[in-house]
Design a protein around this motif. Structure first.
Motif, PDB file in Angstrom:
ATOM      1  N   GLU A 193     -50.880  17.925   0.384  1.00  0.00           N
ATOM      2  CA  GLU A 193     -49.852  18.259  -0.607  1.00  0.00           C
ATOM      3  C   GLU A 193     -48.480  18.351   0.049  1.00  0.00           C
TER       4      GLU A 193
ATOM      5  N   ARG B  60     -54.246  21.186   1.096  1.00  0.00           N
ATOM      6  CA  ARG B  60     -52.921  21.812   1.251  1.00  0.00           C
ATOM      7  C   ARG B  60     -52.045  21.002   2.200  1.00  0.00           C
TER       8      ARG B  60
ATOM      9  N   LEU C  85     -47.383  26.014   5.863  1.00  0.00           N
ATOM     10  CA  LEU C  85     -48.595  26.558   5.256  1.00  0.00           C
ATOM     11  C   LEU C  85     -48.920  27.962   5.741  1.00  0.00           C
TER      12      LEU C  85
ATOM     13  N   TYR D  16     -58.106  23.406   3.040  1.00  0.00           N
ATOM     14  CA  TYR D  16     -56.994  23.285   3.996  1.00  0.00           C
ATOM     15  C   TYR D  16     -56.465  21.854   4.019  1.00  0.00           C
TER      16      TYR D  16
END
Length: 153
Positions: free
Chosen positions: A23, A20, A43, A17
Motif C-alpha cells: 500500500e 501494508r 509503517l 504486513y
C-alpha cells in the motif's frame, strides 16, 4: 492495495504486513522514491530487510521501482527496466561515472526521495514525521537485503 483485492476477485491474498508495505509503495508518486527504511519507518514496523523481503516476494504487483536502496543504486538485474520507468516518470537520476560498471546511472536521492507528504498522503503518513527528502539512511542495513529478481517480472 485496494479493499477490492482478495480471493473473491481472483487476486492473491497477501500477509497483513506485506499488504501494508505494498500500500505504501502504491502511494509513492511517479518520479519519486522511498527507501526500504523509509517504508518501514512510515509503517512504524519492521525494518529495511523486512520491506525488501516483501518487495522481493510480492513487489511485482506495485510500482517496485519506487522502493529503493538508500544509496540510489538500481536493482541489480533490473536496471534497464527500472531506468525505463524512471525516465518515463521523470525521476531524477545521476549519470554514471565512466568508471562505473556498465555505466548505469544512480538515482539522485536528494531530489527523488519522497517524504510521504503532499496530496498522495490521504490521511496516512509517517507518523513520526518521516524522513526528509535529503536525509541519509546509510548504516541502516537496507542495502544488503536478499531480493529475488523474479518478483519484478
Amino acid at each position: 492495495m485496494s479493499e477490492e483485492s482478495g480471493p473473491e476477485q481472483g487476486l492473491p491474498e497477501y500477509p497483513e504486513y506485506a499488504e501494508r508495505v505494498l500500500e505504501v509503495a502504491e502511494l509513492i508518486p511517479p518520479g519519486r522514491v522511498m527507501t526500504y527504511g523509509d517504508v518501514a519507518e512510515w509503517l512504524e514496523e519492521g525494518g529495511p530487510r523486512q520491506v525488501g523481503r516483501v518487495m522481493a516476494l510480492y513487489g511485482g504487483a506495485v510500482p517496485w521501482w519506487r522502493v529503493v536502496r538508500s544509496d540510489g543504486v538500481l536493482l541489480p538485474g533490473h536496471e534497464l527496466r527500472a531506468i525505463g520507468h524512471y525516465r518515463a516518470e521523470g525521476t531524477p537520476l545521476r549519470e554514471a561515472s565512466r568508471a562505473a560498471q556498465g555505466h548505469v546511472p544512480r538515482l539522485d536521492m536528494r531530489r527523488a526521495r519522497w517524504d510521504g507528504a503532499g496530496p498522495h498522503e490521504a490521511g496516512a503518513g509517517p507518523r513520526g514525521g518521516g524522513r526528509a527528502a535529503g536525509d541519509d539512511a546509510a548504516g541502516s542495513g537496507e542495502d544488503a537485503h536478499p531480493r529475488a529478481p523474479e518478483a519484478h517480472t
